[in-house]
Design an enzyme around this catalytic site. Structure first.
Site, mmCIF file in Angstrom:
data_model
loop_
_atom_site.group_PDB
_atom_site.id
_atom_site.type_symbol
_atom_site.label_atom_id
_atom_site.label_comp_id
_atom_site.label_asym_id
_atom_site.label_seq_id
_atom_site.Cartn_x
_atom_site.Cartn_y
_atom_site.Cartn_z
ATOM 1 N N ASP A 195 0.727 -1.143 0.065
ATOM 2 C CA ASP A 195 -0.068 0.075 -0.080
ATOM 3 C C ASP A 195 0.745 1.321 -0.020
ATOM 4 O OD1 ASP A 195 -1.879 1.992 0.486
ATOM 5 O OD2 ASP A 195 -2.278 1.219 2.575
ATOM 6 N N HIS A 368 -4.249 4.346 6.599
ATOM 7 C CA HIS A 368 -3.237 4.087 5.980
ATOM 8 C C HIS A 368 -1.817 4.144 6.474
ATOM 9 C CE1 HIS A 368 -5.558 3.101 2.321
ATOM 10 N NE2 HIS A 368 -6.215 4.277 2.518
ATOM 11 N N HIS A 390 -1.508 0.538 -5.124
ATOM 12 C CA HIS A 390 -2.505 1.398 -4.321
ATOM 13 C C HIS A 390 -2.080 2.998 -4.236
ATOM 14 C CE1 HIS A 390 -4.367 -2.301 -2.241
ATOM 15 N NE2 HIS A 390 -4.200 -2.632 -3.416
#
Length: 555
Positions: A195, A368, A390
């Site tokens: 991510d 995140h 991502h």
């Protein structure tokens, strides 16, 4: 055996690179494929009339016999939103944790899709899909039951972080399984996909518990009605709002279809614990003072049809903003939504409400990982190769730079586009071509039937309007029998532009007379002459270029 190519492991991102949303990645070995996630994204401003955007799955459809299943990391729309559209074309099993599959089931019911095999997997469990062994590892994100995925292949371990953060004090005490992740790192990970959403942000992401403390302060210090707008999927946030409401003797009203649905699923699964009699129906609100009510609602992104936007524009059937209401935006703007949110905030202030949003108080934390958490993940996993995923290009580049700072060689890091095939052996990796990948636009019930040409026409109509020219021509003589009549939509108001319309009709007549003198009677020729003559005339008079549609009838 001579001349036979060695088998390679292929990783093919079909969405989620150089963009936020529509995450989807195919992992392929020999004649077997597993797909991680199947998400949607929301339309950009220029995608007029489009509802959602999903990945192009033509490669998966072409190879659907090879697909063993979809493995889902968590239940956010950008990871499950495309499933109803994809499963209509490729009906294979879907694997995920309890809340993830609860939300998937909800979506499939909405789309009236039955006969899909949904297989619940618990954290820490492994499943066998053909040649792949897939391990679900507990992670931490802004929705419960999130997972990282380890795919054990003949070439080595593929580790996909999913969306994650490292929260040392999570609301449900379900801590990210760093021990298992470190164990995988010890075994040796061939490639990590990680991510990159917050790769630009220094430090670490705050704990979700910080938001709980802020809510306690807000609830303690106001005797007005409180309206909290947040993402319906942020069940931990909803839990904290409920707890603050209970502590300060407020009843809770849940508003917005998706919020009602997600709260229902989370309660049924035991993920959300709500004291008896805390939630009341929207129709019971009048039995309580404003200081005894909390409304949890959708609309934190300024979506026009969401409950909060309808309240702000006095368009909600049962709720209206009152003088002194305290509205809390417990979210951060998704890129592109800033204007819509700003509009709603202004409308709320105009109606006499007080508004708290992220820049004024700690009413939201990201789900995140920031740079320090990303560094920890890299140190634990120690992958041989790395693909940042991502995020937009700048996020991927920043994450790649971070990996280099930690000692990875640049040639072992792959910043690629959707559709790029990255091929792996046990020791080497290289880009090995591309597959079709792009955006499929969903408009109403139409999936993929609106393309670039239709969007271009919509843009043209939106910017310059439309002019329809209707003319009747004699079949025998080729002369004008009636008309021309001109209809204008979105170009000029006809009643106030009579001179222009009269002159435009003369231009059309002249164009047809020229065709008649040249004995040109093909409809395509007549239409082109009308269009060309009128286009030049209108641009000269107005400096605008409306879409011109000639309609010719014969009598």
């Amino acid at each position: 055996m001579l001349g036979r190519k060695p088998t390679k492991l292929k990783i093919i991102p079909l969405g989620g690179l150089n963009e936020i949303g529509k995450n989807m990645t195919a992992i392929e070995y020999k004649d077997e494929i597993v797909v991680i996630d199947s998400g949607l994204s929301f339309p950009e401003d220029e995608m007029l009339g489009i509802d959602i955007v999903i990945p192009d799955i033509s490669y998966l459809i072409k190879n659907k016999e090879k697909i063993k299943g979809f493995v889902i990391t968590h239940g956010h729309e950008d990871h499950i939103g495309a499933l109803p559209y994809v499963l209509k074309k490729i009906n294979v099993p879907v694997y995920g944790t309890r809340l993830t599959l609860g939300l998937v089931e909800l979506k499939l019911k909405e789309h009236k899709i039955a006969n899909v095999h949904l297989q619940r997997v618990n954290h820490g469990e492994s499943i066998k899909l053909g040649i792949f062994s897939i391990e679900f590892i507990r992670s931490c994100h802004s929705i419960p039951d999130a997972c990282a995925i380890a795919i054990h292949t003949p070439m080595g371990i593929v580790f996909h972080t999913g969306d994650f953060k490292i929260d040392y004090t999570p609301i449900d005490d379900q801590f990210i399984d760093l021990h298992k992740i470190a164990e995988l790192g010890q075994k040796g990970v061939l490639v990590m996909l990680a991510d990159s959403t917050n790769a630009e942000r220094r430090g670490s992401t705050m704990s979700e518990k910080n938001v709980g403390a802020t809510f306690e302060n807000i609830f303690r210090n106001t005797d007005k009605r409180i309206i909290v707008a947040t993402f319906s999927s942020n069940v931990h946030r909803v839990q904290q709002i409920m707890e603050a409401a209970q502590k300060y003797n407020r009843k809770v009203v849940v508003s917005g279809r998706s919020m009602v649905n997600v709260v229902g699923v989370a309660v049924d699964l035991g993920i959300l614990t709500i004291p008896d009699n805390l939630i009341i129906d929207i129709d019971e609100m009048d039995q309580y003072n404003d200081g005894q009510i909390v409304i949890i609602t959708t609309g934190s992104q300024g979506e026009p049809m969401a409950a909060l936007s309808r309240m702000a524009s006095s368009d909600h059937k049962k709720l209206e903003i009152r003088q002194g209401d305290l509205v809390v935006f417990s979210s951060s703007p998704i890129p592109g939504n800033e204007k819509g949110i700003s509009r709603v905030i202004n409308q709320l202030f105009e109606k006499g409400a007080d508004v708290i949003y992220e820049s004024l108080a700690e009413v939201h934390v990201s789900g995140h990982a920031c740079q320090e958490e990303l560094k920890l993940m890299h140190r634990l996993v120690k992958p041989k190769f790395f693909i940042p995923v991502h995020g937009e290009y700048r996020h991927l580049r920043k994450h790649a730079n971070l990996a280099e700072d930690l000692g990875m060689n640049r040639e072992d890091i792959f910043i690629v586009n959707n559709g790029t095939i990255v091929e792996f052996t046990k020791d080497n990796a290289k880009v090995g071509g591309t597959v079709p990948a792009g955006r499929v636009l969903v408009d109403g019930l139409g999936v993929g039937d609106v393309g670039n040409i239709v969007l271009r026409d919509r843009k043209h109509l939106a910017e310059d309007g439309l002019m329809v020219v209707v003319v009747t021509i004699s079949k025998e003589t080729g002369k004008i029998a009636a008309g021309p009549d001109i209809i204008s939509r979105g170009f000029v108001y006809v009643r106030e532009s009579e001179v222009l319309m009269v002159e435009a009709k003369e231009v059309v007549k002249n164009a047809l007379l020229i065709c008649e003198s040249q004995n040109a009677r093909e409809w395509s020729t007549l239409k082109s002459s009308i269009r060309d003559g009128l286009k030049d005339f209108l641009y000269e008079k107005t400096k605008r270029r409306p879409m011109i549609l000639p309609v010719i009838m014969e009598v």
